[in-house]
Design an enzyme around this catalytic site. Structure first.
Site, PDB file in Angstrom:
ATOM      1  N   TYR A 142       7.464  -3.048   0.601  1.00 36.39           N
ATOM      2  CA  TYR A 142       6.026  -3.201   0.391  1.00 36.39           C
ATOM      3  C   TYR A 142       5.268  -2.069   1.068  1.00 36.39           C
ATOM      4  O   TYR A 142       4.401  -1.423   0.462  1.00 36.39           O
ATOM      5  CB  TYR A 142       5.575  -4.555   0.936  1.00 36.39           C
ATOM      6  CG  TYR A 142       4.114  -4.861   0.725  1.00 36.39           C
ATOM      7  CD1 TYR A 142       3.652  -5.303  -0.509  1.00 36.39           C
ATOM      8  CD2 TYR A 142       3.191  -4.742   1.764  1.00 36.39           C
ATOM      9  CE1 TYR A 142       2.310  -5.599  -0.711  1.00 36.39           C
ATOM     10  CE2 TYR A 142       1.853  -5.027   1.581  1.00 36.39           C
ATOM     11  CZ  TYR A 142       1.419  -5.464   0.337  1.00 36.39           C
ATOM     12  OH  TYR A 142       0.083  -5.747   0.142  1.00 36.39           O
ATOM     13  N   LYS A 146       3.075   0.889  -0.751  1.00 33.39           N
ATOM     14  CA  LYS A 146       1.641   1.002  -0.497  1.00 33.39           C
ATOM     15  C   LYS A 146       1.274   2.349   0.118  1.00 33.39           C
ATOM     16  O   LYS A 146       0.168   2.858  -0.108  1.00 33.39           O
ATOM     17  CB  LYS A 146       1.174  -0.157   0.383  1.00 33.39           C
ATOM     18  CG  LYS A 146       1.235  -1.525  -0.303  1.00 33.39           C
ATOM     19  CD  LYS A 146       0.435  -1.570  -1.600  1.00 33.39           C
ATOM     20  CE  LYS A 146       0.308  -2.978  -2.148  1.00 33.39           C
ATOM     21  NZ  LYS A 146      -0.476  -3.018  -3.405  1.00 33.39           N
TER      22      LYS A 146
END
Length: 250
Positions: A142, A146
């Site tokens: 994640y 990002k």
């Protein structure tokens, strides 16, 4: 104003869509969740589309082009991914997380750019995360995705700026809602803590000692899509109560 919000049928995306509707914008919403789409208000342009499916995304943007074009893109599709140490993450889980969070943003921007170039203006808002600013323990795919979303945004801002198109990234912190409930449960199990203790730890890691709401994030998206932000581009803007400590503790 015509706006597309990907993953706009629930959570942050729905709050964004509602925020733009309140300004009088014509809003398009794409999502993979058929039930969430069915629950949207009448009059919204809702389409069931997987943000990582290029054929489906191309068709969606072709439909938007025929309807008059696009002024604002909120590329918001994302998944939390696994909560685990790097050595315990399976490659297929890594790829699934990166695909939605990064490739979904890439495809949306890829097909929005020609429409905005033709109009000589536009605003692209990518949903990143504070995990894309600080990194994050136990959330490697994640955080990596990002961070990459921010790199994509910076490049879009440079490529598209000469055409009057702006690109910015919003970095939400801990947002109250179902997705974070799943993260809380997994972190609590991983750390041997209670759900409430982990929840409190997130707030304790901010200077404002607070979580944020989907509406807080949506308000920033509406601003970045508006004429009021016409000279703001290439920026990473956190909506997080000011994260001081990216590893929440109690």
């Amino acid at each position: 104003m015509r706006v597309l919000v990907t993953a706009g049928a629930s959570g942050i995306g729905r709050a964004m869509a509602e925020g733009f509707v309140a300004t009088g914008a014509e809003v398009w919403v794409s999502d993979v969740d058929r039930d969430a789409l069915a629950a949207l208000p009448d009059g919204w342009n809702a389409r069931q589309v997987d943000a990582t499916d290029e054929v489906a995304m191309r068709a969606l943007f072709a439909e938007i082009a025929q309807a008059g074009g696009l002024d604002v893109l909120c590329a918001n599709a994302g998944v939390a991914g696994p909560t685990a140490l790097v050595e315990d993450i399976q490659l297929e889980d890594w790829r699934a997380c990166v695909s939605v969070n990064l490739e979904g943003a890439f495809l949306a921007a890829k097909y929005a750019a020609p429409l905005m170039k033709a109009a000589g203006q536009g605003s692209i808002v990518l949903t990143s995360s504070t995990a894309g600013i600080y990194g994050y323990p136990n959330r490697a795919p994640y955080a990596a995705a990002k961070w990459a979303v921010i790199g994509l945004m910076k490049t879009l801002a440079m490529e598209l700026g000469p055409f009057g198109i702006r690109a910015n990234a919003i970095c939400p912190g801990a947002v109250e809602g179902p997705r974070m409930e799943g993260v809380l449960a997994r972190e609590a199990a991983l750390k041997g803590m209670s759900r409430d203790a982990v929840h409190e730890g997130y707030a304790a890691g901010t200077s404002m000692r607070t979580w944020v709401t989907a509406e807080d994030v949506a308000n920033m998206a509406v601003f970045l899509g508006s004429e009021a932000s016409r000279r703001i581009s290439g920026q990473v803007i956190a909506v997080d109560g000011h994260t001081e400590n990216p590893d929440p503790k109690v």
